[in-house]
Design a protein around this motif. Sequence first.
Motif, PDB file in Angstrom:
ATOM      1  N   GLY A   1       0.302  12.033   4.660  1.00 55.82           N
ATOM      2  CA  GLY A   1       2.140  11.131   4.603  1.00 55.82           C
ATOM      3  C   GLY A   1       2.827  12.896   4.901  1.00 55.82           C
ATOM      4  N   ILE A   2       2.447  13.871   3.973  1.00 56.10           N
ATOM      5  CA  ILE A   2       3.242  14.659   4.026  1.00 56.10           C
ATOM      6  C   ILE A   2       2.895  15.452   5.467  1.00 56.10           C
ATOM      7  CG2 ILE A   2       3.724  17.322   3.127  1.00 56.10           C
ATOM      8  CD1 ILE A   2       5.071  15.746   1.568  1.00 56.10           C
ATOM      9  N   VAL A   3       1.732  15.624   6.010  1.00 56.16           N
ATOM     10  CA  VAL A   3       1.632  16.302   7.072  1.00 56.16           C
ATOM     11  C   VAL A   3       1.757  15.610   8.502  1.00 56.16           C
ATOM     12  CG1 VAL A   3      -0.151  17.157   8.725  1.00 56.16           C
ATOM     13  CG2 VAL A   3      -0.707  17.852   6.030  1.00 56.16           C
ATOM     14  N   THR A   4       1.936  14.130   8.248  1.00 56.91           N
ATOM     15  CA  THR A   4       1.961  13.543   9.217  1.00 56.91           C
ATOM     16  C   THR A   4       2.512  12.427   9.350  1.00 56.91           C
ATOM     17  OG1 THR A   4       0.425  11.000   8.199  1.00 56.91           O
ATOM     18  CG2 THR A   4      -0.814  12.901   9.788  1.00 56.91           C
ATOM     19  N   ARG A   5       3.633  12.501   8.089  1.00 57.96           N
ATOM     20  CA  ARG A   5       4.924  11.253   8.692  1.00 57.96           C
ATOM     21  C   ARG A   5       4.593  10.018   8.834  1.00 57.96           C
ATOM     22  NH1 ARG A   5       8.073  14.812   5.320  1.00 57.96           N
ATOM     23  NH2 ARG A   5       8.424  17.242   6.112  1.00 57.96           N
ATOM     24  N   ASN A   6       3.603   9.712   8.516  1.00 57.33           N
ATOM     25  CA  ASN A   6       3.037   8.544   9.547  1.00 57.33           C
ATOM     26  C   ASN A   6       2.938   8.139   8.152  1.00 57.33           C
ATOM     27  OD1 ASN A   6       1.591   5.986   9.788  1.00 57.33           O
ATOM     28  ND2 ASN A   6       0.991   7.652  11.880  1.00 57.33           N
ATOM     29  N   VAL A   7       3.297   6.543   7.362  1.00 54.45           N
ATOM     30  CA  VAL A   7       3.105   5.688   6.282  1.00 54.45           C
ATOM     31  C   VAL A   7       1.590   5.391   6.412  1.00 54.45           C
ATOM     32  CG1 VAL A   7       3.802   3.548   4.900  1.00 54.45           C
ATOM     33  CG2 VAL A   7       5.649   6.126   5.940  1.00 54.45           C
ATOM     34  N   VAL A   8       1.231   4.875   8.189  1.00 56.26           N
ATOM     35  CA  VAL A   8       0.241   3.569   7.768  1.00 56.26           C
ATOM     36  C   VAL A   8      -1.356   4.597   7.984  1.00 56.26           C
ATOM     37  CG1 VAL A   8      -1.375   2.427   9.703  1.00 56.26           C
ATOM     38  CG2 VAL A   8       1.058   1.521   9.018  1.00 56.26           C
ATOM     39  N   ALA A   9      -1.153   5.990   9.218  1.00 55.07           N
ATOM     40  CA  ALA A   9      -2.027   6.512   8.203  1.00 55.07           C
ATOM     41  C   ALA A   9      -2.007   7.656   6.790  1.00 55.07           C
ATOM     42  CB  ALA A   9      -1.145   8.142   9.887  1.00 55.07           C
ATOM     43  N   ALA A  10      -1.378   7.734   6.450  1.00 56.51           N
ATOM     44  CA  ALA A  10      -1.560   8.178   5.166  1.00 56.51           C
ATOM     45  C   ALA A  10      -2.203   6.602   3.970  1.00 56.51           C
ATOM     46  CB  ALA A  10      -0.436   8.251   4.207  1.00 56.51           C
ATOM     47  N   ILE A  11      -1.291   5.625   4.002  1.00 51.37           N
ATOM     48  CA  ILE A  11      -2.249   4.076   3.641  1.00 51.37           C
ATOM     49  C   ILE A  11      -3.771   4.758   3.785  1.00 51.37           C
ATOM     50  CG2 ILE A  11      -2.521   1.886   3.051  1.00 51.37           C
ATOM     51  CD1 ILE A  11       0.619   2.027   3.368  1.00 51.37           C
ATOM     52  N   LEU A  12      -4.313   3.906   4.492  1.00 55.35           N
ATOM     53  CA  LEU A  12      -5.674   4.440   5.246  1.00 55.35           C
ATOM     54  C   LEU A  12      -5.879   5.380   5.100  1.00 55.35           C
ATOM     55  CD1 LEU A  12      -4.540   2.680   9.748  1.00 55.35           C
ATOM     56  CD2 LEU A  12      -5.692   1.400   7.132  1.00 55.35           C
ATOM     57  N   CYS A  13      -6.122   6.894   5.363  1.00 54.70           N
ATOM     58  CA  CYS A  13      -6.602   7.964   4.867  1.00 54.70           C
ATOM     59  C   CYS A  13      -6.587   7.464   3.247  1.00 54.70           C
ATOM     60  CB  CYS A  13      -6.343   9.072   4.839  1.00 54.70           C
ATOM     61  SG  CYS A  13      -6.220   9.784   6.544  1.00 54.70           S
ATOM     62  N   GLY A  14      -5.792   6.863   2.518  1.00 57.79           N
ATOM     63  CA  GLY A  14      -6.329   6.949   1.304  1.00 57.79           C
ATOM     64  C   GLY A  14      -6.745   5.939   0.877  1.00 57.79           C
ATOM     65  N   GLY A  15      -6.845   4.674   1.450  1.00 52.46           N
ATOM     66  CA  GLY A  15      -7.182   3.901   1.044  1.00 52.46           C
ATOM     67  C   GLY A  15      -9.044   3.891   1.421  1.00 52.46           C
ATOM     68  N   VAL A  16      -9.450   5.040   2.533  1.00 55.23           N
ATOM     69  CA  VAL A  16     -10.833   5.205   2.865  1.00 55.23           C
ATOM     70  C   VAL A  16     -11.193   5.985   1.225  1.00 55.23           C
ATOM     71  CG1 VAL A  16     -12.879   6.594   4.724  1.00 55.23           C
ATOM     72  CG2 VAL A  16     -10.480   4.901   5.351  1.00 55.23           C
ATOM     73  N   THR A  17     -10.284   6.679   1.265  1.00 57.12           N
ATOM     74  CA  THR A  17     -10.526   7.976   0.573  1.00 57.12           C
ATOM     75  C   THR A  17     -10.673   7.154  -1.342  1.00 57.12           C
ATOM     76  OG1 THR A  17      -9.081   9.437   1.618  1.00 57.12           O
ATOM     77  CG2 THR A  17      -9.906  10.307  -0.542  1.00 57.12           C
ATOM     78  N   LEU A  18     -10.550   6.589  -1.539  1.00 58.79           N
ATOM     79  CA  LEU A  18     -10.443   5.282  -2.600  1.00 58.79           C
ATOM     80  C   LEU A  18     -11.993   4.905  -2.875  1.00 58.79           C
ATOM     81  CD1 LEU A  18      -9.984   4.486  -5.486  1.00 58.79           C
ATOM     82  CD2 LEU A  18      -8.731   2.508  -4.113  1.00 58.79           C
ATOM     83  N   TYR A  19     -12.510   4.316  -1.286  1.00 57.65           N
ATOM     84  CA  TYR A  19     -13.117   3.549  -1.315  1.00 57.65           C
ATOM     85  C   TYR A  19     -14.753   4.563  -1.319  1.00 57.65           C
ATOM     86  CZ  TYR A  19     -11.138  -0.875  -1.949  1.00 57.65           C
ATOM     87  OH  TYR A  19     -10.504  -1.581  -2.092  1.00 57.65           O
ATOM     88  N   VAL A  20     -14.585   5.838  -0.980  1.00 52.92           N
ATOM     89  CA  VAL A  20     -15.686   6.443  -0.572  1.00 52.92           C
ATOM     90  C   VAL A  20     -15.603   7.365  -2.430  1.00 52.92           C
ATOM     91  CG1 VAL A  20     -16.711   9.019   0.544  1.00 52.92           C
ATOM     92  CG2 VAL A  20     -15.630   7.242   1.738  1.00 52.92           C
ATOM     93  N   MET A  21     -14.880   7.333  -2.923  1.00 51.52           N
ATOM     94  CA  MET A  21     -15.186   8.063  -4.012  1.00 51.52           C
ATOM     95  C   MET A  21     -15.417   6.787  -4.587  1.00 51.52           C
ATOM     96  SD  MET A  21     -14.340  11.902  -4.091  1.00 51.52           S
ATOM     97  CE  MET A  21     -13.926  11.917  -5.616  1.00 51.52           C
ATOM     98  N   ILE A  22     -15.560   5.899  -4.853  1.00 56.88           N
ATOM     99  CA  ILE A  22     -15.677   4.733  -5.922  1.00 56.88           C
ATOM    100  C   ILE A  22     -17.272   4.383  -5.623  1.00 56.88           C
ATOM    101  CG2 ILE A  22     -16.153   2.652  -6.446  1.00 56.88           C
ATOM    102  CD1 ILE A  22     -13.132   2.271  -5.894  1.00 56.88           C
ATOM    103  N   TRP A  23     -17.785   5.281  -4.149  1.00 58.45           N
ATOM    104  CA  TRP A  23     -19.278   4.939  -4.043  1.00 58.45           C
ATOM    105  C   TRP A  23     -19.631   5.986  -4.539  1.00 58.45           C
ATOM    106  CZ3 TRP A  23     -21.649   7.854  -0.472  1.00 58.45           C
ATOM    107  CH2 TRP A  23     -23.213   7.748  -0.196  1.00 58.45           C
ATOM    108  N   ALA A  24     -18.968   7.135  -3.616  1.00 63.76           N
ATOM    109  CA  ALA A  24     -20.220   8.226  -4.067  1.00 63.76           C
ATOM    110  C   ALA A  24     -20.071   8.448  -6.077  1.00 63.76           C
ATOM    111  CB  ALA A  24     -18.985  10.035  -3.724  1.00 63.76           C
ATOM    112  N   LEU A  25     -18.697   8.078  -6.897  1.00 68.67           N
ATOM    113  CA  LEU A  25     -19.194   8.701  -7.917  1.00 68.67           C
ATOM    114  C   LEU A  25     -19.817   7.346  -8.744  1.00 68.67           C
ATOM    115  CD1 LEU A  25     -15.792   9.764  -8.567  1.00 68.67           C
ATOM    116  CD2 LEU A  25     -17.312  10.836  -9.123  1.00 68.67           C
ATOM    117  N   GLY A  26     -20.213   6.377  -8.512  1.00 67.51           N
ATOM    118  CA  GLY A  26     -21.346   5.398  -8.636  1.00 67.51           C
ATOM    119  C   GLY A  26     -20.761   3.817  -9.491  1.00 67.51           C
ATOM    120  N   GLY A  27     -18.854   3.959  -8.198  1.00 69.48           N
ATOM    121  CA  GLY A  27     -18.500   2.926  -8.835  1.00 69.48           C
ATOM    122  C   GLY A  27     -17.723   2.802 -10.590  1.00 69.48           C
ATOM    123  N   ALA A  28     -16.214   2.062 -10.214  1.00 75.42           N
ATOM    124  CA  ALA A  28     -15.638   2.193 -11.175  1.00 75.42           C
ATOM    125  C   ALA A  28     -14.993   1.002 -10.943  1.00 75.42           C
ATOM    126  CB  ALA A  28     -14.408   4.028 -10.927  1.00 75.42           C
TER     127      ALA A  28
END
Length: 109
Positions: free
Chosen positions: A82-109
């Motif tokens: 969000g800080i770098v791109t100033r784009n709310v949609v891009a920030a939300i999408l990247c955060g959502g993808v990061t959340l699901y990748v991290m949950i998958w990588a850490l074995g679920g939460a």
Amino acid sequence: MTDAYIWTIIAILGIGTYLIRFSFLGLIAGRDLPEWMLRHLRYTAVAVLPGLVAPLVLWPSATEGEVDPARLCAALVTFGVGIVTRNVVAAILCGGVTLYVMIWALGGA
């Protein structure tokens, strides 16, 4: 507490929230607001959103209130994008993808 007491409280709170909304929407609707007020209203979402998101990141119910590295990482990525791109949609999408990748990588939460 009796049922009548509870319903009275609900009715009073309903009337109160209606009056709060009406004071802004009903009385000001159709009029031009001063420039200083419009400038301050732009920051409403910025002021409210952290209060809504912080408890979900710091005390998530999915982990029974324990701090979760996946959610913290997703919040940091969202903030950074969000800080770098100033784009709310891009920030939300990247955060959502990061959340699901991290949950998958850490074995679920």
